[in-house]
Design a protein around this motif. Structure first.
Motif, short mmCIF file in Angstrom:
data_model
loop_
_atom_site.label_atom_id
_atom_site.label_comp_id
_atom_site.label_asym_id
_atom_site.label_seq_id
_atom_site.Cartn_x
_atom_site.Cartn_y
_atom_site.Cartn_z
N ARG A 95 0.72 -1.03 0.11
CA ARG A 95 0.03 0.00 -0.07
C ARG A 95 0.90 1.25 -0.03
NH1 ARG A 95 -2.97 -1.25 3.86
NH2 ARG A 95 -1.89 0.03 5.53
N LEU A 96 2.09 1.19 0.84
CA LEU A 96 2.76 2.20 0.78
C LEU A 96 3.52 2.51 -0.57
CD1 LEU A 96 4.66 1.95 4.12
CD2 LEU A 96 3.30 3.64 3.47
N TRP A 97 4.09 1.33 -1.31
CA TRP A 97 4.58 1.44 -2.74
C TRP A 97 3.40 2.20 -3.58
CZ3 TRP A 97 9.29 0.90 -4.43
CH2 TRP A 97 10.34 0.13 -3.53
N ARG A 98 2.21 1.63 -3.46
CA ARG A 98 1.15 2.09 -4.53
C ARG A 98 0.84 3.44 -4.39
NH1 ARG A 98 -2.01 -1.33 -2.90
NH2 ARG A 98 -3.55 -0.13 -1.66
N ILE A 99 0.50 4.03 -2.94
CA ILE A 99 -0.04 5.23 -2.82
C ILE A 99 1.26 6.33 -2.76
CG2 ILE A 99 -1.10 6.78 -1.06
CD1 ILE A 99 -2.55 4.13 -0.29
N HIS A 100 2.19 6.13 -2.12
CA HIS A 100 3.28 7.15 -1.99
C HIS A 100 4.64 7.02 -2.75
CE1 HIS A 100 1.16 8.59 1.43
NE2 HIS A 100 0.93 7.30 1.86
N ILE A 101 4.95 5.66 -3.16
CA ILE A 101 6.35 5.70 -3.84
C ILE A 101 6.30 5.63 -5.30
CG2 ILE A 101 8.26 4.31 -3.85
CD1 ILE A 101 7.72 3.34 -0.86
N LEU A 102 5.53 4.70 -5.59
CA LEU A 102 5.33 4.65 -7.00
C LEU A 102 4.85 5.84 -8.04
CD1 LEU A 102 4.46 0.79 -7.58
CD2 LEU A 102 6.88 1.74 -7.67
N PRO A 103 3.76 6.30 -7.58
CA PRO A 103 3.23 7.52 -8.31
C PRO A 103 4.45 8.74 -8.46
CG PRO A 103 1.64 6.67 -6.73
CD PRO A 103 2.92 6.20 -6.32
N ALA A 104 5.34 8.82 -7.46
CA ALA A 104 6.18 10.00 -7.49
C ALA A 104 7.60 9.60 -8.09
CB ALA A 104 6.35 10.47 -6.20
N LEU A 105 7.73 8.36 -7.87
CA LEU A 105 9.38 7.92 -8.20
C LEU A 105 9.34 6.59 -9.18
CD1 LEU A 105 10.80 8.25 -4.55
CD2 LEU A 105 10.79 9.92 -6.27
N GLY A 106 8.39 5.96 -9.19
CA GLY A 106 8.29 4.64 -9.93
C GLY A 106 8.89 4.84 -11.45
N SER A 107 8.89 5.70 -12.12
CA SER A 107 9.33 5.73 -13.45
C SER A 107 11.08 6.27 -13.49
CB SER A 107 8.68 6.94 -14.28
OG SER A 107 8.58 8.16 -13.68
N LEU A 108 11.43 6.54 -12.30
CA LEU A 108 12.78 7.07 -12.45
C LEU A 108 13.73 5.77 -12.23
CD1 LEU A 108 12.35 10.08 -9.99
CD2 LEU A 108 12.44 10.34 -12.36
N PRO A 109 14.84 6.15 -12.81
CA PRO A 109 15.99 4.84 -12.42
C PRO A 109 16.51 5.28 -11.09
CG PRO A 109 16.89 6.86 -13.98
CD PRO A 109 15.22 6.95 -13.74
N VAL A 110 16.83 4.11 -10.46
CA VAL A 110 17.22 4.24 -9.07
C VAL A 110 18.59 5.02 -8.85
CG1 VAL A 110 18.69 3.06 -7.21
CG2 VAL A 110 16.60 1.96 -8.30
N SER A 111 19.38 5.37 -10.00
CA SER A 111 20.40 6.32 -9.92
C SER A 111 20.04 7.69 -9.73
CB SER A 111 21.23 6.18 -11.06
OG SER A 111 20.65 6.33 -12.36
N ASP A 112 18.78 7.89 -9.88
CA ASP A 112 18.18 9.36 -10.06
C ASP A 112 17.65 9.86 -8.82
OD1 ASP A 112 19.14 9.62 -12.84
OD2 ASP A 112 16.80 10.19 -13.47
#
Length: 245
Positions: free
Chosen positions: A48-65
């Motif tokens: 739920r934390l991934w779905r609501i808070h992490i992926l919408p804001a950071l999901g498309s970014l490479p980890v290096s960014d």
């Protein structure tokens, strides 16, 4: 050599690896590799934390960014929900550290997953004698009018009298009731890990024990609201509707 061939194969197929791995792909790999070692409820909360808070804001970014500045800005943007912001940061950091240990990400990738945590203050709220009186009066009226299923009324009464969590009562089983010790002996407790379950006791006073005796039989203590799995939220939803009524 085998590892090199695998890496080359991924590169030729266009798959991004290492620090260029998107955060969304890291999430998928992390969950697949670790979910069997954690309780189902923990997996649900993390997802739920991934779905609501992490992926919408950071999901498309490479980890290096994920620079320290970008992570801090993302964390600050959730200031209205400080507890969730801190949990989301912790979950993201754990996933990146898993990536380092598994070889999915280069060492040092987690160094930038840091931010000043929001202050969290314990919330304590106890009902006054007047509030308790009005609550039990409302439960009596609700039960007499048969507006709500009697099992839900019983769960609410036990929550108030014992301080037990909703999940502990909704999932309780009749065979867990120890009448000599006046307790529901739960085989699990919050914070237990898979394979390392300590359990805890929900102590029952005379009135609480009387409530339990009315419903105890075989199998679930409250079968109409007992969740079929830790991901099953129907019992919670019924309990929330009953509380609103």
């Amino acid at each position: 050599r085998k590892l090199a061939r695998n890496l080359l194969s991924k590169l030729w197929s266009g798959e991004r690896i290492g620090a260029s791995l998107p955060v969304s792909d890291l999430f998928a790999q992390y969950i697949a590799a670790t979910e069997s070692r954690k309780r189902a409820l923990t997996n649900t909360n993390e997802s739920r934390l991934w779905r609501i808070h992490i992926l919408p804001a950071l999901g498309s970014l490479p980890v290096s960014d994920l620079t320290r500045e970008r992570v801090s800005e993302w964390h600050r943007s959730m200031g209205e929900t400080p507890a969730s912001a801190n949990r989301a940061l912790s979950v993201l950091r754990t996933a990146v550290r898993w990536g380092e240990k598994s070889g999915t990400l280069p060492k040092g990738s987690s160094d930038s997953i840091a931010a000043d945590a929001f202050a969290e203050y314990p919330r304590e709220r106890t009902l006054s004698a007047d509030e308790l009186s009005r609550l039990f009066s409302a439960l009596d009226q609700t039960e007499a009018a048969q507006i709500v299923h009697p099992e839900l009324v019983a769960v609410i009464r036990l929550m108030v009298r014992t301080g037990a969590r909703p999940s502990e009562l909704l999932g309780a089983r009749s065979e867990w009731v120890d009448y000599e010790r006046c307790a529901i002996l739960l085989p699990y407790a919050k914070g237990d890990r898979a394979g390392r379950k300590k359990g805890r006791a929900v102590w029952l006073g005379p009135k609480s024990l009387e409530i339990v005796r009315q419903f105890a039989g075989s199998g679930p203590l409250f079968p109409s609201v007992c969740p079929e799995s830790e991901e099953d939220r129907r019992g919670y939803q019924k309990l929330q509707r009953a509380w609103l009524q």
